[in-house]
Scaffold this active site. Structure first.
Site, mmCIF file in Angstrom:
data_model
loop_
_atom_site.group_PDB
_atom_site.id
_atom_site.type_symbol
_atom_site.label_atom_id
_atom_site.label_comp_id
_atom_site.label_asym_id
_atom_site.label_seq_id
_atom_site.Cartn_x
_atom_site.Cartn_y
_atom_site.Cartn_z
ATOM 1 N N ASP A 33 0.852 -1.209 0.000
ATOM 2 C CA ASP A 33 0.000 0.000 0.000
ATOM 3 C C ASP A 33 0.872 1.237 0.000
ATOM 4 O O ASP A 33 1.225 1.736 1.046
ATOM 5 C CB ASP A 33 -0.917 -0.050 1.225
ATOM 6 N N GLU A 77 -2.330 10.802 0.973
ATOM 7 C CA GLU A 77 -3.531 9.955 0.994
ATOM 8 C C GLU A 77 -3.843 9.429 2.378
ATOM 9 O O GLU A 77 -5.000 9.227 2.727
ATOM 10 C CB GLU A 77 -3.352 8.784 0.014
ATOM 11 N N GLU A 78 -2.797 9.167 3.168
ATOM 12 C CA GLU A 78 -3.022 8.543 4.464
ATOM 13 C C GLU A 78 -3.483 9.544 5.529
ATOM 14 O O GLU A 78 -3.716 9.180 6.671
ATOM 15 C CB GLU A 78 -1.752 7.813 4.945
#
Ligand code: ZN
Length: 289
Positions: A101, A132-133
């Protein structure tokens, strides 16, 4: 030289070797941009914030927007969750932070796009986002890129299945109030905690909306607060709920409004809508969390 075959495992290892915890993605983004430029892609670095940038690439000839007109953009994120874990290849498996990921996915996209261009296809683009995280500031910024790509394939670990949809989420704060009194004189008080518990135990049996693809609405009672002391009938109580939404959010709110009517005060917080995604016949698909 520009179309030597790509070693996708080595490429993944190179990406994993560069630490890129959210907020610190500049080095990996620069590395990807250089890799693409060396293979004659036209690269746009899009500023996101604080020296961080997205990488957008289209085949080397023509303007970026025209080259991928009507085509497909493959996209994933370059940031990872902490901590950094260096890559290690053992027994045919690559370990390391982001191998799954999503740097393995990024390497697969780079390889596939490079092959497509080598075979003469121009209607392809690549977009690698940051952040994104944590809040997806890169993806939000990417909405302003002047691409006219028709489809976007977003890469996330989904057990090699297409994602057919994702449940949405709605945060809900439920408050009840009572009347404080000494516990020795219960007739003088009214417990906010008992009122709240009465409501909460009924939550699972309400008629929640369902969806043929996404399944059932689910509710988590995540936090409960209330009361003053063991010998005081509680005057206030509240619970934080998280509803996973499969329908129009108003249908969920109608259920909750009717449930709490006359007993509780309900506040609706952050909301993310449910999503239905495009799938392909004969390609395994599943709902993602
Ligand atoms: Zn991811």
């Amino acid at each position: 030289m520009s179309h030597d075959p790509v070693d996708v495992i080595a490429l993944t290892r190179d990406l994993v070797a560069i630490p890129s915890i959210t907020g610190d993605e500049a080095a990996v983004a620069r590395w990807v941009a250089q890799w693409l430029t060396a293979r004659r892609w036209r690269v746009t670095l899009q500023d996101v914030a604080d020296g961080r940038f997205n990488v957008w690439a289209t085949p080397g000839d023509g303007a970026p927007s025209a080259a991928s007109d009507g085509g497909v953009t493959m996209s994933t994120h370059l940031d990872t969750v902490p901590p950094y874990i260096a890559p290690r290849l053992t027994d045919g498996r690559l370990w390391g932070r982001g191998a799954c990921d999503a740097k393995g996915i990024a390497a697969a996209m780079l390889t596939a796009a490079d092959r497509l261009v080598a075979s003469g296809e121009r209607r392809v683009g690549l977009l690698f986002v940051v952040g994104e995280e944590r809040g997806s500031d890169g993806a939000i910024a990417a909405n302003h890129l002047p691409t006219r790509s028709r489809y976007l394939i977003n890469g996330e670990p989904t057990e090699s299945r297409l994602a057919s949809g994702a449940k949405g989420s709605l945060r809900v704060l439920v408050r009840t109030s009572g009347r404080e009194a000494h516990s020795a004189y219960p007739a003088l008080g009214r417990s906010a905690i008992v009122a709240l518990l009465d409501l909460l135990v009924r939550l699972p049996s309400l008629s929640w909306p369902t969806d043929p693809v996404l399944g059932e609405t689910t509710v988590n009672i995540g936090l409960i607060r209330g009361g003053t002391a063991p010998n005081v009938i509680p005057g206030a109580a509240e619970a934080d709920l998280l509803v996973r939404v499969v329908s129009d959010v108003r249908a969920v709110q109608r259920v909750l409004d009717a449930w709490g009517a006359g007993t509780a005060h309900i506040e609706y917080g952050a909301y993310v809508p449910a999503q239905h995604l495009h799938t392909i016949a004969d390609f395994a698909a599943d709902v993602v969390a």
